[in-house]
Motif scaffolding. Sequence first.
Motif, PDB file in Angstrom:
ATOM      1  N   GLY A  28      42.102  46.351  40.731  1.00 50.49           N
ATOM      2  CA  GLY A  28      42.665  46.200  39.392  1.00 50.49           C
ATOM      3  C   GLY A  28      42.809  44.758  38.967  1.00 50.49           C
ATOM      4  O   GLY A  28      43.888  44.336  38.575  1.00 50.49           O
ATOM      5  N   ALA A  29      41.725  43.978  39.055  1.00 52.98           N
ATOM      6  CA  ALA A  29      41.730  42.599  38.567  1.00 52.98           C
ATOM      7  C   ALA A  29      40.540  42.433  37.632  1.00 52.98           C
ATOM      8  O   ALA A  29      39.497  43.071  37.813  1.00 52.98           O
ATOM      9  CB  ALA A  29      41.635  41.617  39.732  1.00 52.98           C
ATOM     10  N   VAL A  30      40.689  41.572  36.638  1.00 52.17           N
ATOM     11  CA  VAL A  30      39.665  41.401  35.604  1.00 52.17           C
ATOM     12  C   VAL A  30      38.310  41.063  36.229  1.00 52.17           C
ATOM     13  O   VAL A  30      37.279  41.565  35.796  1.00 52.17           O
ATOM     14  CB  VAL A  30      40.071  40.272  34.624  1.00 52.17           C
ATOM     15  CG1 VAL A  30      39.014  40.106  33.531  1.00 52.17           C
ATOM     16  CG2 VAL A  30      41.421  40.550  34.008  1.00 52.17           C
ATOM     17  N   ASN A  31      38.337  40.214  37.273  1.00 52.98           N
ATOM     18  CA  ASN A  31      37.087  39.678  37.816  1.00 52.98           C
ATOM     19  C   ASN A  31      36.716  40.258  39.171  1.00 52.98           C
ATOM     20  O   ASN A  31      36.024  39.611  39.952  1.00 52.98           O
ATOM     21  CB  ASN A  31      37.174  38.151  37.887  1.00 52.98           C
ATOM     22  CG  ASN A  31      38.306  37.692  38.791  1.00 52.98           C
ATOM     23  OD1 ASN A  31      39.177  38.488  39.140  1.00 52.98           O
ATOM     24  ND2 ASN A  31      38.298  36.437  39.160  1.00 52.98           N
ATOM     25  N   VAL A  32      37.191  41.458  39.453  1.00 56.28           N
ATOM     26  CA  VAL A  32      36.826  42.125  40.705  1.00 56.28           C
ATOM     27  C   VAL A  32      36.277  43.511  40.382  1.00 56.28           C
ATOM     28  O   VAL A  32      36.905  44.286  39.657  1.00 56.28           O
ATOM     29  CB  VAL A  32      38.034  42.242  41.660  1.00 56.28           C
ATOM     30  CG1 VAL A  32      37.601  42.888  42.971  1.00 56.28           C
ATOM     31  CG2 VAL A  32      38.649  40.873  41.924  1.00 56.28           C
ATOM     32  N   ILE A  33      35.095  43.798  40.900  1.00 59.18           N
ATOM     33  CA  ILE A  33      34.513  45.132  40.735  1.00 59.18           C
ATOM     34  C   ILE A  33      35.417  46.145  41.431  1.00 59.18           C
ATOM     35  O   ILE A  33      35.780  45.945  42.589  1.00 59.18           O
ATOM     36  CB  ILE A  33      33.104  45.159  41.358  1.00 59.18           C
ATOM     37  CG1 ILE A  33      32.188  44.189  40.601  1.00 59.18           C
ATOM     38  CG2 ILE A  33      32.519  46.568  41.368  1.00 59.18           C
ATOM     39  CD1 ILE A  33      30.910  43.859  41.353  1.00 59.18           C
ATOM     40  N   PRO A  34      35.819  47.219  40.739  1.00 57.22           N
ATOM     41  CA  PRO A  34      36.744  48.172  41.350  1.00 57.22           C
ATOM     42  C   PRO A  34      36.200  48.789  42.646  1.00 57.22           C
ATOM     43  O   PRO A  34      35.080  49.302  42.670  1.00 57.22           O
ATOM     44  CB  PRO A  34      36.921  49.250  40.275  1.00 57.22           C
ATOM     45  CG  PRO A  34      36.636  48.562  38.988  1.00 57.22           C
ATOM     46  CD  PRO A  34      35.559  47.554  39.320  1.00 57.22           C
ATOM     47  N   GLY A  94      34.653  52.153  39.346  1.00 62.06           N
ATOM     48  CA  GLY A  94      35.071  52.369  37.959  1.00 62.06           C
ATOM     49  C   GLY A  94      33.921  52.838  37.088  1.00 62.06           C
ATOM     50  O   GLY A  94      34.079  53.738  36.254  1.00 62.06           O
ATOM     51  N   PHE A 153      42.464  52.145  38.864  1.00 60.51           N
ATOM     52  CA  PHE A 153      41.480  51.348  39.599  1.00 60.51           C
ATOM     53  C   PHE A 153      42.189  50.529  40.676  1.00 60.51           C
ATOM     54  O   PHE A 153      43.305  50.072  40.469  1.00 60.51           O
ATOM     55  CB  PHE A 153      40.781  50.339  38.673  1.00 60.51           C
ATOM     56  CG  PHE A 153      39.740  50.919  37.746  1.00 60.51           C
ATOM     57  CD1 PHE A 153      39.409  52.265  37.768  1.00 60.51           C
ATOM     58  CD2 PHE A 153      39.088  50.093  36.845  1.00 60.51           C
ATOM     59  CE1 PHE A 153      38.448  52.777  36.898  1.00 60.51           C
ATOM     60  CE2 PHE A 153      38.131  50.589  35.978  1.00 60.51           C
ATOM     61  CZ  PHE A 153      37.811  51.929  36.002  1.00 60.51           C
ATOM     62  N   ASP A 165      30.228  50.212  42.082  1.00 60.70           N
ATOM     63  CA  ASP A 165      31.373  50.062  41.190  1.00 60.70           C
ATOM     64  C   ASP A 165      32.045  51.423  40.991  1.00 60.70           C
ATOM     65  O   ASP A 165      31.536  52.287  40.283  1.00 60.70           O
ATOM     66  CB  ASP A 165      30.855  49.488  39.864  1.00 60.70           C
ATOM     67  CG  ASP A 165      31.947  49.184  38.863  1.00 60.70           C
ATOM     68  OD1 ASP A 165      33.012  49.822  38.920  1.00 60.70           O
ATOM     69  OD2 ASP A 165      31.731  48.299  38.011  1.00 60.70           O
ATOM     70  N   ASN A 181      34.008  43.544  44.788  1.00 60.42           N
ATOM     71  CA  ASN A 181      33.185  42.344  44.888  1.00 60.42           C
ATOM     72  C   ASN A 181      33.393  41.511  43.638  1.00 60.42           C
ATOM     73  O   ASN A 181      33.962  41.974  42.662  1.00 60.42           O
ATOM     74  CB  ASN A 181      31.713  42.711  45.094  1.00 60.42           C
ATOM     75  CG  ASN A 181      31.088  41.811  46.141  1.00 60.42           C
ATOM     76  OD1 ASN A 181      31.419  40.639  46.239  1.00 60.42           O
ATOM     77  ND2 ASN A 181      30.199  42.367  46.935  1.00 60.42           N
ATOM     78  N   HIS A 182      32.893  40.281  43.703  1.00 62.07           N
ATOM     79  CA  HIS A 182      33.138  39.321  42.630  1.00 62.07           C
ATOM     80  C   HIS A 182      32.345  39.708  41.384  1.00 62.07           C
ATOM     81  O   HIS A 182      31.135  39.908  41.449  1.00 62.07           O
ATOM     82  CB  HIS A 182      32.739  37.936  43.121  1.00 62.07           C
ATOM     83  CG  HIS A 182      33.310  36.840  42.286  1.00 62.07           C
ATOM     84  ND1 HIS A 182      32.939  36.631  40.978  1.00 62.07           N
ATOM     85  CD2 HIS A 182      34.240  35.899  42.565  1.00 62.07           C
ATOM     86  CE1 HIS A 182      33.611  35.591  40.498  1.00 62.07           C
ATOM     87  NE2 HIS A 182      34.413  35.130  41.450  1.00 62.07           N
ATOM     88  N   ALA A 183      33.059  39.781  40.264  1.00 59.10           N
ATOM     89  CA  ALA A 183      32.438  40.205  39.010  1.00 59.10           C
ATOM     90  C   ALA A 183      31.392  39.212  38.511  1.00 59.10           C
ATOM     91  O   ALA A 183      30.509  39.575  37.733  1.00 59.10           O
ATOM     92  CB  ALA A 183      33.514  40.379  37.933  1.00 59.10           C
ATOM     93  N   ILE A 191      43.849  57.851  35.170  1.00 58.45           N
ATOM     94  CA  ILE A 191      42.893  57.058  35.950  1.00 58.45           C
ATOM     95  C   ILE A 191      43.591  55.817  36.494  1.00 58.45           C
ATOM     96  O   ILE A 191      44.508  55.287  35.865  1.00 58.45           O
ATOM     97  CB  ILE A 191      41.662  56.673  35.102  1.00 58.45           C
ATOM     98  CG1 ILE A 191      40.524  56.142  35.973  1.00 58.45           C
ATOM     99  CG2 ILE A 191      42.051  55.640  34.038  1.00 58.45           C
ATOM    100  CD1 ILE A 191      39.169  56.115  35.281  1.00 58.45           C
TER     101      ILE A 191
END
Lengths: 417, 417
Positions: free
Chosen positions: A279-285, A247, A276, A245, A233-235, A274
Amino acid sequence: MISGENSVSRPVVRSDVLLGQIDSLASVGLDSSGGRTRLALSESDKAGRDMVVRWMEEAGLEVRMDRIGNLFGILRGADGGLGNALMIGSHIDTVIHAGPYDGCYGVLSGLAVLRAFREAGVVPPRPLVVAAFTNEEGVRFQPDMLGSLVAVGGMPLGEALDITDGKGCTVGEALAAIGCSGGEEPGFLLPSGYLELHVEQGPRLDAEKKRIGVVEGVQGISWWRITIEGKANHAGTTPTKLRHDAGYAAALVSVFLRGLSLSAGTTLATVGTIDFEPGAVNVIPSKAVFTVDLRDPDGEKLTEAEKRLAAFLEKTAFEEGVGISSEHLVRFEPVVFDRELVQAVEETAASKGLSSMRLVSGAGHDAQMMARVCRTAMIFVPSAGGISHSPEEHTSGEDLAAGVEVLLGVVLRVLGF
Amino acid sequence: MISGENSVSRPVVRSDVLLGQIDSLASVGLDSSGGRTRLALSESDKAGRDMVVRWMEEAGLEVRMDRIGNLFGILRGADGGLGNALMIGSHIDTVIHAGPYDGCYGVLSGLAVLRAFREAGVVPPRPLVVAAFTNEEGVRFQPDMLGSLVAVGGMPLGEALDITDGKGCTVGEALAAIGCSGGEEPGFLLPSGYLELHVEQGPRLDAEKKRIGVVEGVQGISWWRITIEGKANHAGTTPTKLRHDAGYAAALVSVFLRGLSLSAGTTLATVGTIDFEPGAVNVIPSKAVFTVDLRDPDGEKLTEAEKRLAAFLEKTAFEEGVGISSEHLVRFEPVVFDRELVQAVEETAASKGLSSMRLVSGAGHDAQMMARVCRTAMIFVPSAGGISHSPEEHTSGEDLAAGVEVLLGVVLRVLGF
């Protein structure tokens, strides 16, 4: 027991030759990290094997290889057969960016002991064998200690040959590719005694300023791959309390394991890998996949640690609203070595004026497989700072020489010299 | 204000055409996940752009492109110039496995509004422009919102063209490869008003059962890449208290950030990516690299969160005996939209009998860049379950139609109809 046609003397190890061979083998697969990489059954492993085979032949040993690639250098005894052998072994495959000693020291020390017999003109009362087992490290193929496991009948050969590496190459294909599918059936040479000399790979001898580790056994090992499935989901828009989450749940497990280790005392726990997704900065794993390495010298405590981990995973799945599944990758029970042989190691060290301490190996070793079929013991020498599986692994030449002196002493004692 | 030679009526949006175009664009770059991937300046982004350009031309708009690839469809006003324009924009690039609405809904709704004017035969008093900005998502090139940032003068064009993706391809090369290095200088068309219609990408409207989100601003964003350097060592032999475990330290940071979010109230924190080195089951991680995404609508609280994170990193470095460095990747201050324009959105929704609520955008949008140079507001429609950046992103056709009705209503209100 000293026999032979020509001049005969008591076997003496030439540690200068041993140290030179360790250096030479350590240069195979060397890279810019200052470490060497000879993953099991790779081209560089093959180069290392060729070097060891040449040295076995130069020492006048009979060289044999089995179908899982285990390599043996044999010095036949007085009766000319292979029964009742005393084997000295370890491995020459490495982790990525490895140090020079892990495994290699044990194989080349075994070779040094057999060479000492040859050079002294002594025919041993029982066959002496130096062994280099396939895929001890388990980096390329799992499980680790595969060659010795198959040799002692712990895994059928066919099953072992079908194990694949990360690229889909099987053990069987890898053996064929480097010409190391030997002519012998695994287990063709099961000894009645087994010794393994190894660097400690831990800090205890170094910290206690002891020269020799008298290894009483090997702790149990339990490896897990844990997969946590949350919700991407959107961070920036998903309120904290509505997150699932994966992660964060993985982080909770890592922190829990640290607490478990500290409270249990002897249990060790490590999250070594590990990943994720996405694997994007602004996406909840949405997904976290990680490994857990649990160890304990006590089988019951290891089982207890596994149970506590399982309970924590269940609790976390509930509290974080995530799915958690776990796959058991490896399970080895703790091993207790032969009481008399362990005592022989301790007495030999003392007889040579070397300080020693008893300890349980934290790392897995081929010795724990051999212990299933014969009297087994291990000898450790100090690792500076306990550093292992790293180019910075270090043991002084003096300590390496002391270790092989004790190994030879135990062999002579076992053989009745 | 209604003028023109032929039959003239009040502009009406044909939402059936809009929904059809959303579906068609959503099929470009569709994959087996059920999502579509049109990373900025990729071949599939180009295919999407070509489709939108064709629709702009079919609607009788004048199409222009600037040197960073921002795409504009222009309906000239009564004076025939480009001054004092009212712009409606968003983006059509996507994340990996994206939903159908994020960005595309805003661009195609802007197009629908301009088409409504054309079809009604209404020449607007000021130029109307629909814009599709380059690389809003920031997946391939960082920072995100790059096209609008360059358009408003927030980054020099030359600097933007030199940004590289993960494979070393620059923005300039990517633009040239798909023929999207346009003829206009960025900023050639700076409007005096900007509107953006977007799916919420969060759960609030859906949870509160409100049809329209009146967006008062965009929260501040702070992205960090954190590198922890510990010491690789053997998982089975290194006592817990002697470990310098970079992975464990990273887990501590993740758990700390959750506590920070919960205690700070409005602050959101996400660890979206992580990597361990060397990454082996039985080796303590020597290195952990991960990202932190911090957001808060309040600039001071965002700064406070950054300070608390920095203090925790310092404490963790000391307590775990690890090195920690952090790199600031992105920092955008919170943005407050134009008070009057926000009120116009609210009143328009009410006039159409649509329930609404005021909120602050959690996600970044091109609107926050445009707000640097002109009066700006945004309109949100609900996202089912708040799901975003996922193939499961969903907004009903009814809600999509309601949003564009409000957009048209605000445009008419701003233009004085």
